[in-house]
Design a protein around this motif. Sequence first.
Motif, PDB file in Angstrom:
ATOM      1  N   LEU A  60      43.507  35.669  43.199  1.00 34.14           N
ATOM      2  CA  LEU A  60      42.134  35.707  43.691  1.00 34.14           C
ATOM      3  C   LEU A  60      41.159  36.148  42.610  1.00 34.14           C
ATOM      4  O   LEU A  60      40.068  35.615  42.493  1.00 34.14           O
ATOM      5  N   ASN A  61      41.563  37.121  41.791  1.00 37.26           N
ATOM      6  CA  ASN A  61      40.681  37.652  40.756  1.00 37.26           C
ATOM      7  C   ASN A  61      41.198  37.222  39.384  1.00 37.26           C
ATOM      8  O   ASN A  61      42.216  37.711  38.916  1.00 37.26           O
ATOM      9  N   LEU A  62      40.474  36.326  38.746  1.00 37.10           N
ATOM     10  CA  LEU A  62      40.857  35.826  37.428  1.00 37.10           C
ATOM     11  C   LEU A  62      39.874  36.359  36.397  1.00 37.10           C
ATOM     12  O   LEU A  62      38.814  35.779  36.171  1.00 37.10           O
ATOM     13  N   ALA A  63      40.205  37.504  35.815  1.00 42.50           N
ATOM     14  CA  ALA A  63      39.372  38.141  34.785  1.00 42.50           C
ATOM     15  C   ALA A  63      37.932  38.301  35.261  1.00 42.50           C
ATOM     16  O   ALA A  63      36.984  37.983  34.543  1.00 42.50           O
ATOM     17  N   GLY A  64      37.769  38.749  36.491  1.00 43.78           N
ATOM     18  CA  GLY A  64      36.433  39.007  37.015  1.00 43.78           C
ATOM     19  C   GLY A  64      35.795  37.853  37.765  1.00 43.78           C
ATOM     20  O   GLY A  64      34.778  38.026  38.417  1.00 43.78           O
ATOM     21  N   SER A  65      36.357  36.661  37.679  1.00 42.34           N
ATOM     22  CA  SER A  65      35.801  35.538  38.436  1.00 42.34           C
ATOM     23  C   SER A  65      36.728  35.218  39.611  1.00 42.34           C
ATOM     24  O   SER A  65      37.908  35.560  39.598  1.00 42.34           O
ATOM     25  N   SER A  66      36.183  34.587  40.611  1.00 35.83           N
ATOM     26  CA  SER A  66      36.954  34.303  41.818  1.00 35.83           C
ATOM     27  C   SER A  66      37.839  33.074  41.644  1.00 35.83           C
ATOM     28  O   SER A  66      37.371  31.998  41.274  1.00 35.83           O
ATOM     29  N   GLY A  67      39.111  33.253  41.948  1.00 39.43           N
ATOM     30  CA  GLY A  67      40.040  32.131  41.930  1.00 39.43           C
ATOM     31  C   GLY A  67      39.745  31.113  43.024  1.00 39.43           C
ATOM     32  O   GLY A  67      40.155  29.962  42.921  1.00 39.43           O
ATOM     33  N   LEU A  68      38.995  31.542  44.052  1.00 37.71           N
ATOM     34  CA  LEU A  68      38.661  30.633  45.145  1.00 37.71           C
ATOM     35  C   LEU A  68      37.882  29.414  44.653  1.00 37.71           C
ATOM     36  O   LEU A  68      37.990  28.335  45.235  1.00 37.71           O
ATOM     37  N   ALA A  69      37.112  29.587  43.581  1.00 41.33           N
ATOM     38  CA  ALA A  69      36.331  28.470  43.042  1.00 41.33           C
ATOM     39  C   ALA A  69      37.224  27.335  42.545  1.00 41.33           C
ATOM     40  O   ALA A  69      36.786  26.182  42.463  1.00 41.33           O
ATOM     41  N   LEU A  70      38.475  27.645  42.231  1.00 39.16           N
ATOM     42  CA  LEU A  70      39.397  26.613  41.737  1.00 39.16           C
ATOM     43  C   LEU A  70      39.997  25.755  42.851  1.00 39.16           C
ATOM     44  O   LEU A  70      40.466  24.651  42.593  1.00 39.16           O
ATOM     45  N   GLY A  88      45.607  41.484  44.960  1.00 36.94           N
ATOM     46  CA  GLY A  88      45.880  42.904  45.077  1.00 36.94           C
ATOM     47  C   GLY A  88      44.838  43.594  45.928  1.00 36.94           C
ATOM     48  O   GLY A  88      44.979  44.762  46.274  1.00 36.94           O
ATOM     49  N   TYR A  89      43.765  42.893  46.247  1.00 35.31           N
ATOM     50  CA  TYR A  89      42.663  43.465  47.020  1.00 35.31           C
ATOM     51  C   TYR A  89      42.356  42.559  48.211  1.00 35.31           C
ATOM     52  O   TYR A  89      41.306  41.937  48.289  1.00 35.31           O
ATOM     53  N   ALA A 108      49.016  39.304  50.178  1.00 30.44           N
ATOM     54  CA  ALA A 108      48.613  40.504  49.443  1.00 30.44           C
ATOM     55  C   ALA A 108      49.746  40.947  48.518  1.00 30.44           C
ATOM     56  O   ALA A 108      50.909  40.953  48.908  1.00 30.44           O
ATOM     57  N   LYS A 109      49.389  41.302  47.281  1.00 33.67           N
ATOM     58  CA  LYS A 109      50.354  41.869  46.342  1.00 33.67           C
ATOM     59  C   LYS A 109      50.569  43.329  46.718  1.00 33.67           C
ATOM     60  O   LYS A 109      49.630  43.967  47.185  1.00 33.67           O
ATOM     61  N   PRO A 110      51.723  43.877  46.482  1.00 32.39           N
ATOM     62  CA  PRO A 110      52.920  43.226  45.961  1.00 32.39           C
ATOM     63  C   PRO A 110      53.561  42.340  47.024  1.00 32.39           C
ATOM     64  O   PRO A 110      53.479  42.631  48.213  1.00 32.39           O
ATOM     65  N   LYS A 174      33.669  52.511  45.197  1.00 33.08           N
ATOM     66  CA  LYS A 174      34.329  51.998  46.400  1.00 33.08           C
ATOM     67  C   LYS A 174      35.178  50.764  46.081  1.00 33.08           C
ATOM     68  O   LYS A 174      36.264  50.585  46.629  1.00 33.08           O
ATOM     69  N   LEU A 175      34.693  49.908  45.202  1.00 29.84           N
ATOM     70  CA  LEU A 175      35.433  48.699  44.848  1.00 29.84           C
ATOM     71  C   LEU A 175      36.652  49.015  43.982  1.00 29.84           C
ATOM     72  O   LEU A 175      37.620  48.242  43.984  1.00 29.84           O
ATOM     73  N   ALA A 176      36.608  50.107  43.252  1.00 28.72           N
ATOM     74  CA  ALA A 176      37.746  50.482  42.390  1.00 28.72           C
ATOM     75  C   ALA A 176      38.923  50.980  43.210  1.00 28.72           C
ATOM     76  O   ALA A 176      40.063  50.954  42.752  1.00 28.72           O
ATOM     77  N   LYS A 177      38.662  51.439  44.437  1.00 28.16           N
ATOM     78  CA  LYS A 177      39.740  51.925  45.304  1.00 28.16           C
ATOM     79  C   LYS A 177      40.422  50.739  45.980  1.00 28.16           C
ATOM     80  O   LYS A 177      39.815  49.718  46.245  1.00 28.16           O
ATOM     81  N   ARG A 178      41.672  50.931  46.301  1.00 28.19           N
ATOM     82  CA  ARG A 178      42.405  49.911  47.058  1.00 28.19           C
ATOM     83  C   ARG A 178      41.988  50.011  48.521  1.00 28.19           C
ATOM     84  O   ARG A 178      41.718  51.096  49.010  1.00 28.19           O
ATOM     85  N   PRO A 179      41.982  48.896  49.222  1.00 26.54           N
ATOM     86  CA  PRO A 179      41.655  48.962  50.659  1.00 26.54           C
ATOM     87  C   PRO A 179      42.737  49.705  51.428  1.00 26.54           C
ATOM     88  O   PRO A 179      43.900  49.698  51.036  1.00 26.54           O
ATOM     89  N   THR A 180      42.344  50.307  52.525  1.00 26.51           N
ATOM     90  CA  THR A 180      43.333  50.948  53.381  1.00 26.51           C
ATOM     91  C   THR A 180      44.154  49.890  54.094  1.00 26.51           C
ATOM     92  O   THR A 180      43.693  48.780  54.304  1.00 26.51           O
ATOM     93  N   ARG A 181      45.357  50.214  54.458  1.00 22.70           N
ATOM     94  CA  ARG A 181      46.275  49.247  55.062  1.00 22.70           C
ATOM     95  C   ARG A 181      45.967  48.946  56.519  1.00 22.70           C
ATOM     96  O   ARG A 181      46.361  47.942  57.057  1.00 22.70           O
ATOM     97  N   ASP A 182      45.283  49.846  57.214  1.00 24.80           N
ATOM     98  CA  ASP A 182      45.060  49.622  58.651  1.00 24.80           C
ATOM     99  C   ASP A 182      43.876  48.774  58.938  1.00 24.80           C
ATOM    100  O   ASP A 182      43.079  48.423  58.196  1.00 24.80           O
TER     101      ASP A 182
END
Length: 182
Positions: A60-70, A88-89, A108-110, A174-182
């Motif tokens: 999903l995240n390719l060096a800061g750009s969205s993989g969705l565009a591909l 991972g996010y 979601a990774k892993p 907030k973006l640097a943190k991983r999302p909560t699982r719930d």
Amino acid sequence: MTTAETTSEVTLVIDDDPSFNSILVRTLERRGLPAHGSLTPEAALDLARREAPGRVILDLNLAGSSGLALIPELLAINPDCRIVVLTGYASITTAVDAIKLGAVQYLAKPVEIEAIIAAFADDGPDFDLPAPDAPLSVNRLEWEHIQRVLRENDGNISATARALKMHRRTLQRKLAKRPTRD
């Protein structure tokens, strides 16, 4: 591509992490699935034009750009291509966007290699899955909302912070943190 390989057998791994990319390619090849790796969107599209892969594993995240565009570009090259998005996010917003654009699965990774391989074979939703026992937590809802607004602003942190009426540094934390699982 060897003459023994047909284009529908080839898996293209698009991930900007060189270690993860090469490990995933080797793991697929050990399981008898021909695979090629690409670290950048440009190289991935060049390789896709040459190989016309039947399967794509897309970060999903390719060096800061969205993989969705591909996704639309890959499907334009091979409309029968099955695309699995890895991230991972993970968020509901990006999962919905990926599926709307044509991905067959969002993981979601892993993630285990068996889940990736099964995602390509998956032909539809599992209606036997139980409904969640509880609603999402406030922290998870906040994460989902931030991801949706970030996507609406094409990944622009400053524009997203303004839209959320939030200080840019607060949003970055907030973006640097991983999302909560719930």
